[in-house]
Design a protein around this motif. Structure first.
Motif, PDB file in Angstrom:
ATOM      1  N   ASP A  16       0.210 -51.475  17.261  1.00 28.04           N
ATOM      2  CA  ASP A  16      -1.042 -52.177  17.515  1.00 28.04           C
ATOM      3  C   ASP A  16      -2.097 -51.200  18.020  1.00 28.04           C
ATOM      4  OD1 ASP A  16      -2.869 -53.690  19.584  1.00 28.04           O
ATOM      5  OD2 ASP A  16      -2.101 -55.210  18.212  1.00 28.04           O
ATOM      6  N   ASP A  50      -1.141 -59.183  24.374  1.00 27.98           N
ATOM      7  CA  ASP A  50       0.138 -59.853  24.214  1.00 27.98           C
ATOM      8  C   ASP A  50       1.295 -58.928  24.619  1.00 27.98           C
ATOM      9  OD1 ASP A  50       1.885 -62.057  22.944  1.00 27.98           O
ATOM     10  OD2 ASP A  50       2.529 -60.248  21.883  1.00 27.98           O
ATOM     11  N   ASP A  52       4.479 -58.761  23.781  1.00 27.50           N
ATOM     12  CA  ASP A  52       5.335 -58.212  22.737  1.00 27.50           C
ATOM     13  C   ASP A  52       4.663 -57.085  21.969  1.00 27.50           C
ATOM     14  OD1 ASP A  52       7.563 -59.663  23.285  1.00 27.50           O
ATOM     15  OD2 ASP A  52       7.156 -61.263  21.864  1.00 27.50           O
ATOM     16  N   ARG A  53       3.340 -57.127  21.863  1.00 24.76           N
ATOM     17  CA  ARG A  53       2.618 -56.023  21.206  1.00 24.76           C
ATOM     18  C   ARG A  53       2.724 -54.753  22.044  1.00 24.76           C
ATOM     19  NH1 ARG A  53      -3.028 -58.781  20.788  1.00 24.76           N
ATOM     20  NH2 ARG A  53      -3.748 -56.656  20.335  1.00 24.76           N
ATOM     21  N   ASN A 275      14.273 -58.702  21.607  1.00 28.29           N
ATOM     22  CA  ASN A 275      13.027 -58.261  20.970  1.00 28.29           C
ATOM     23  C   ASN A 275      13.347 -57.694  19.594  1.00 28.29           C
ATOM     24  OD1 ASN A 275      11.128 -55.763  20.408  1.00 28.29           O
ATOM     25  ND2 ASN A 275       9.946 -57.213  21.648  1.00 28.29           N
ATOM     26  N   GLU A 333       9.834 -63.496  10.721  1.00 28.85           N
ATOM     27  CA  GLU A 333       8.455 -63.458  11.222  1.00 28.85           C
ATOM     28  C   GLU A 333       8.259 -64.482  12.338  1.00 28.85           C
ATOM     29  OE1 GLU A 333       4.682 -65.116   9.082  1.00 28.85           O
ATOM     30  OE2 GLU A 333       5.003 -63.072   8.351  1.00 28.85           O
ATOM     31  N   ILE A 334       8.772 -65.693  12.129  1.00 31.06           N
ATOM     32  CA  ILE A 334       8.619 -66.765  13.123  1.00 31.06           C
ATOM     33  C   ILE A 334       9.441 -66.462  14.364  1.00 31.06           C
ATOM     34  CG2 ILE A 334       9.125 -69.199  13.602  1.00 31.06           C
ATOM     35  CD1 ILE A 334       8.477 -69.713  10.588  1.00 31.06           C
ATOM     36  N   SER A 337       7.826 -63.793  16.437  1.00 31.12           N
ATOM     37  CA  SER A 337       6.595 -64.244  17.082  1.00 31.12           C
ATOM     38  C   SER A 337       6.877 -65.152  18.271  1.00 31.12           C
ATOM     39  CB  SER A 337       5.697 -64.974  16.073  1.00 31.12           C
ATOM     40  OG  SER A 337       6.246 -66.218  15.700  1.00 31.12           O
ATOM     41  N   GLU A 338       8.088 -65.728  18.333  1.00 30.88           N
ATOM     42  CA  GLU A 338       8.485 -66.560  19.475  1.00 30.88           C
ATOM     43  C   GLU A 338       9.373 -65.776  20.433  1.00 30.88           C
ATOM     44  OE1 GLU A 338       7.336 -69.360  20.311  1.00 30.88           O
ATOM     45  OE2 GLU A 338       6.312 -70.002  18.472  1.00 30.88           O
ATOM     46  N   ARG A 339       9.250 -64.450  20.401  1.00 31.61           N
ATOM     47  CA  ARG A 339       9.970 -63.551  21.307  1.00 31.61           C
ATOM     48  C   ARG A 339      11.479 -63.626  21.128  1.00 31.61           C
ATOM     49  NH1 ARG A 339       6.707 -64.252  27.061  1.00 31.61           N
ATOM     50  NH2 ARG A 339       4.682 -63.522  26.301  1.00 31.61           N
ATOM     51  N   ARG A 359      11.491 -71.281  23.664  1.00 35.96           N
ATOM     52  CA  ARG A 359      11.122 -70.383  22.567  1.00 35.96           C
ATOM     53  C   ARG A 359      11.953 -70.674  21.329  1.00 35.96           C
ATOM     54  NH1 ARG A 359       6.315 -67.489  23.022  1.00 35.96           N
ATOM     55  NH2 ARG A 359       5.985 -66.959  25.207  1.00 35.96           N
TER      56      ARG A 359
END
Length: 468
Positions: A16, A50, A52-53, A275, A333-334, A337-339, A359
């Motif tokens: 990122d 964010d 996670d980023r 993660n 992907e989902i 995105s929900e950790r 989550r």
């Protein structure tokens, strides 16, 4: 272009940009201590980015050799680092003991192990790379305490309120302190060797000098409390190690309690293991063969495509293969995105982990809708997922050459998935009892339907809830 500039350019290719910009500014301008034992969650909160980023970018930076990752076993009470490890493989004790708190703790990845990041000397040299050169206050800040404690900028002033004396004692040296000890509990503690001596100061004040000797070496031995009376004390400190020690005489007072209560959220080992970026990078090199580490709470989601065999028969191998691959891509992907993280796939089935039940439920709801959308888009309405979710304790292990999980929680989650009908999500009681999970279901207008079922290999019937 310098090596540092080249490394940051490479990091931008995989990470990122806003996080890379933040790290580049820190490397250029931040004080040394800000680049040591960096707390990913605190960084994210301060920058408004964010979490996670930030975690993913730091992991990628570790892969490029720009930062070093450390797994710190920390005391839940005082937030001191009991063991600093470059790899989770060396977190290999069933229990860790905190000398400062005189307490032992079972090794769990939920609240005992934090993960921090330190800038590499190839990017920037900082004082913590040579801890023997740190002042006593900075040694406590940068080496002894974990990133869980929220320390003030003026730590020396605060330490004056909670200690009678701090000594920088070189190898082989001896120091004599003349102190006036107050009534209460005192702790003579060295953060380098973790040697400790507790002093119980009580009774009538005396004017006669009392004498005590404390020896510092690398061998940890049990110590008894020493009873003293308020008044003068001649304290002899003897360093018999081959390096310096930094003994302090701590006063157990409200100021010390306030200091130890100053806490931040940390990146726990459990959070990092769930993660997706971490699993992608360290899938096969996290735990040693035969190593087992306990996790008190982890949420497992199992999913499987309903009637996937018939799908191959109906639409042909090529079309079915493309659909199944797209299904895997959407699910990953989902989940990410929900950790969460995908642990493994088995045929058309997925096993994923999440730090918390809410989550997992959020991911399951989105996964169900994504499959409906994919089926409609490709004109194959039969793309339906069966999903099961369970939360509980487990062991982190290495199985078949990769980091995996073992235990009854995993078994129950797998069997619960087998109960799911087309498009239904079946969860256990521990999942729906989670307050955040309940709130999420209410927000989405979903009311779980309870039932009692028998699961293969489980002695008693289990309460499960179907989310249709």
């Amino acid at each position: 272009m310098s090596e540092t500039e080249t490394l940051f350019a490479a990091l931008r290719q995989s990470s990122d940009e806003a996080v890379v910009d933040m790290l580049e500014r820190m490397v250029r301008d931040a004080p040394d201590h800000a680049l040591n034992k960096m707390n990913a969650l605190d960084l994210a909160g301060t920058a408004g980015i964010d979490e996670d980023r930030v975690i993913a970018t730091l992991l990628n930076a570790v892969g490029l050799g720009m930062f070093e990752m450390t797994w710190n076993v920390m005391c839940p009470s005082c937030a001191g680092v009991l063991s600093a490890n470059k790899s989770l493989k060396t977190v290999n004790r069933a229990q860790y003991h905190c000398a400062f708190c005189a307490a032992g703790y079972e090794t769990t990845l939920d609240n005992l192990v934090e993960v921090t990041f330190t800038v590499s000397p190839r990017v920037r040299k900082i004082a913590a790379h040579n801890p023997d050169e740190l002042s006593a206050a900075e040694y406590y800040r940068q080496i002894f305490w974990s990133s869980a404690i929220d320390l003030p900028d003026d730590l020396e002033k605060l330490l004056d309120d909670v200690t009678l004396e701090i000594v920088d004692l070189p190898a082989g040296e001896r120091a004599i302190l003349s102190l006036q000890v107050p009534q209460g509990t005192l702790v003579v503690f060295d953060p380098v060797t973790h040697a400790v001596q507790f002093l119980d100061v009580s009774g009538q004040e005396t004017s006669e000098r009392q004498n005590l000797s404390v020896i510092f070496n690398r061998v940890q031995v049990p110590v008894d409390n020493v009873t003293l009376r308020p008044g003068p004390l001649r304290l002899a400190l003897d360093n018999r190690t081959d390096g310096r020690v930094l003994p302090a005489v701590w006063v157990a007072n409200p100021a010390l309690d306030d200091l130890l209560k100053r806490r931040k959220s940390v990146l726990t080992a459990t959070r990092l293991l769930t993660n997706q970026t971490f699993r992608d990078i360290y899938r096969t090199d996290t735990l040693a063969i035969g190593q087992r580490l306990k996790i008190l709470s982890l949420t497992f989601l199992f999913s499987d495509l309903k009637d996937s065999t018939e799908l191959y028969e109906r639409v042909g191998d090529l079309t079915a293969f493309d659909l199944v691959n797209e299904h895997f891509r959407l699910l990953q992907e989902i989940i990410a995105s929900e950790r969460g993280a995908i642990v493994k796939t088995i045929g058309d089935a997925v096993m994923a982990t999440f730090e918390t039940p809410d989550r997992a439920i959020a991911a399951a709801i989105r996964m169900r809708e994504a499959m409906s959308d994919l089926g409609a888009e490709r004109q194959h309405q039969s793309l339906r997922l069966k999903m099961g979710i369970h939360e509980g304790s487990c062991l982190a292990v290495t199985l078949n050459g990769q980091q995996d999980y073992f235990g009854q929680t995993v078994n129950i989650a797998s069997r619960v998935q087998g109960l799911a009908a087309s498009r239904s999500i079946v969860v256990t009681e521990s999942v729906v009892e989670d307050a955040h999970a309940r709130a999420l279901l209410e927000t989405n207008g979903l009311k779980p339907t309870p039932r009692r079922v028998a699961l293969s290999g489980i002695a008693d019937k289990v309460s499960v809830y179907e989310i249709s």
